[in-house]
Design a protein around this motif. Structure first.
Motif, PDB file in Angstrom:
ATOM      1  N   ILE A 122      16.879  13.469  44.835  1.00  0.00           N
ATOM      2  CA  ILE A 122      15.909  12.433  45.189  1.00  0.00           C
ATOM      3  C   ILE A 122      16.656  11.175  45.598  1.00  0.00           C
ATOM      4  N   ALA A 123      16.452  10.724  46.823  1.00  0.00           N
ATOM      5  CA  ALA A 123      17.114   9.515  47.316  1.00  0.00           C
ATOM      6  C   ALA A 123      16.465   8.275  46.693  1.00  0.00           C
ATOM      7  N   LEU A 124      17.233   7.196  46.614  1.00  0.00           N
ATOM      8  CA  LEU A 124      16.752   5.924  46.079  1.00  0.00           C
ATOM      9  C   LEU A 124      17.071   4.810  47.048  1.00  0.00           C
ATOM     10  N   CYS A 125      16.046   4.038  47.416  1.00  0.00           N
ATOM     11  CA  CYS A 125      16.228   2.848  48.255  1.00  0.00           C
ATOM     12  C   CYS A 125      15.626   1.647  47.532  1.00  0.00           C
ATOM     13  N   LEU A 126      16.264   0.497  47.679  1.00  0.00           N
ATOM     14  CA  LEU A 126      15.751  -0.734  47.086  1.00  0.00           C
ATOM     15  C   LEU A 126      15.075  -1.589  48.144  1.00  0.00           C
ATOM     16  N   VAL A 127      13.988  -2.246  47.744  1.00  0.00           N
ATOM     17  CA  VAL A 127      13.290  -3.194  48.602  1.00  0.00           C
ATOM     18  C   VAL A 127      13.003  -4.430  47.764  1.00  0.00           C
ATOM     19  N   SER A 128      13.218  -5.602  48.357  1.00  0.00           N
ATOM     20  CA  SER A 128      13.097  -6.827  47.574  1.00  0.00           C
ATOM     21  C   SER A 128      12.682  -7.993  48.445  1.00  0.00           C
ATOM     22  N   SER A 129      12.109  -8.998  47.807  1.00  0.00           N
ATOM     23  CA  SER A 129      11.868 -10.261  48.505  1.00  0.00           C
ATOM     24  C   SER A 129      13.172 -11.034  48.669  1.00  0.00           C
ATOM     25  N   ARG A 130      14.208 -10.633  47.924  1.00  0.00           N
ATOM     26  CA  ARG A 130      15.509 -11.303  48.017  1.00  0.00           C
ATOM     27  C   ARG A 130      16.134 -11.126  49.406  1.00  0.00           C
ATOM     28  N   ALA A 131      17.072 -12.012  49.731  1.00  0.00           N
ATOM     29  CA  ALA A 131      17.964 -11.779  50.864  1.00  0.00           C
ATOM     30  C   ALA A 131      18.891 -10.632  50.495  1.00  0.00           C
ATOM     31  N   ILE A 132      19.477 -10.001  51.482  1.00  0.00           N
ATOM     32  CA  ILE A 132      20.315  -8.831  51.213  1.00  0.00           C
ATOM     33  C   ILE A 132      21.507  -9.189  50.324  1.00  0.00           C
ATOM     34  N   GLU A 133      22.025 -10.411  50.468  1.00  0.00           N
ATOM     35  CA  GLU A 133      23.153 -10.817  49.633  1.00  0.00           C
ATOM     36  C   GLU A 133      22.777 -10.825  48.145  1.00  0.00           C
ATOM     37  N   GLY A 134      21.527 -11.126  47.857  1.00  0.00           N
ATOM     38  CA  GLY A 134      21.074 -11.146  46.480  1.00  0.00           C
ATOM     39  C   GLY A 134      20.803  -9.762  45.912  1.00  0.00           C
ATOM     40  N   MET A 135      20.833  -8.742  46.769  1.00  0.00           N
ATOM     41  CA  MET A 135      20.628  -7.359  46.336  1.00  0.00           C
ATOM     42  C   MET A 135      21.946  -6.614  46.157  1.00  0.00           C
ATOM     43  N   THR A 136      23.028  -7.166  46.699  1.00  0.00           N
ATOM     44  CA  THR A 136      24.294  -6.447  46.778  1.00  0.00           C
ATOM     45  C   THR A 136      24.796  -5.956  45.427  1.00  0.00           C
TER      46      THR A 136
END
Length: 279
Positions: A45-59
């Motif tokens: 099962i693949a996992l992807c993240l989605v956020s209101s954050r900018a990508i730098e804040g997800m790194t």
């Protein structure tokens, strides 16, 4: 079960919110979350993240989970490859950015602009800027005036400790910018404004398409009103235990709160039993 019936029988992709979902108040990946993410990978099962954050804040979370899948930042306004390359970008019309800023400013709401990889603020000493810098480990860029930056804005965030005001402005700006922008709270104190198609429902569809997974086999999990668009699209929709009723009604299941490893429990109880090949 909650307000929805007929959850997916098979799940091949999980699209997960970050704050309030994957992580708790301490903003850390717990051992239970790391173990559940590993179990997803082992189950195919693949996992992807989605956020209101900018990508730098997800790194930090992308690296901590060892993900090699695309992710969605700015509520879906940016779809980003594992190496940080921007795959697609949705931006607000400049006049919508200007109108939203004027409304937020009149109400004394601290306002931020996100453009590509930039996070722009008018005052780095503002309380929520300090809070966000600490949370995402990214420094904001202070500018004296937003007017030169209204082109190419992927997200506007309004920050205020007046929670009822944020709720009211969600409705008022949603009406003012209807057909032009997507307006949702990402927390009690943050109001996010993005291009009309830049929401987490769009993100779930875009991520699934890039991975070749049908939406009927996608599980989405979140906790706030900005997660509702992806919960609506999901074959399996899961709300966090601390979610309010307006989020829960769009879910098939409700898991434990985020500070009680609700994400890991959701993977164990609702997703892994639906792994490909499981009966």
């Amino acid at each position: 079960m909650t307000g929805r019936e007929n959850p997916a029988a098979t799940v091949r992709l999980v699209v997960s919110d970050v704050d309030g979902t994957l992580i708790g108040k301490d903003k850390a990946l717990t051992p239970a979350v790391l173990a559940a993410a590993k179990a997803l990978h082992e189950a195919g099962i693949a996992l992807c993240l989605v956020s209101s954050r900018a990508i730098e804040g997800m790194t930090q979370y992308l690296r901590g989970l060892g993900l090699e899948t695309p992710s969605a930042a700015l509520n879906g306004g940016l779809i980003v490859a594992p190496d940080g390359t921007i795959l697609s970008s949705l931006v607000l019309p400049p006049d919508a950015t200007s109108a939203a800023f004027d409304v937020l400013h009149v109400h004394g709401v601290d306002t931020w602009l996100f453009r590509g990889h930039e996070w722009l603020v008018l005052d780095r000493a503002a309380p929520y800027v300090i809070h966000e810098e600490h949370s995402v480990h990214v420094a904001a860029k202070e500018v004296p005036d937003f007017r030169p930056y209204f082109e190419g804005v992927g997200k506007i965030t309004g920050a205020s400790a007046d929670y009822p005001l944020i709720v009211r402005l969600e409705s008022e700006l949603g009406t003012l910018l209807q057909g032009v922008a997507s307006v949702h709270r990402s927390s009690d104190y943050y109001l996010d404004i993005t291009q009309k198609d830049a929401n987490k429902g769009y993100a779930a569809k875009a991520l699934a398409a890039r991975l070749g997974v049908d939406l009927s086999e996608v599980a989405c999990i979140g906790d706030m009103s900005n997660d509702v668009p992806m919960l609506r699209e999901a074959g399996l929709a899961i709300a966090m235990g601390q979610s309010k009723e307006d989020v829960r009604q769009h879910a098939h299941f409700v898991t434990a709160p985020n500070d009680d490893d609700g994400w890991a429990k959701a993977m164990r109880d609702f997703v892994l039993p639906r792994a490909p090949g499981r009966k």
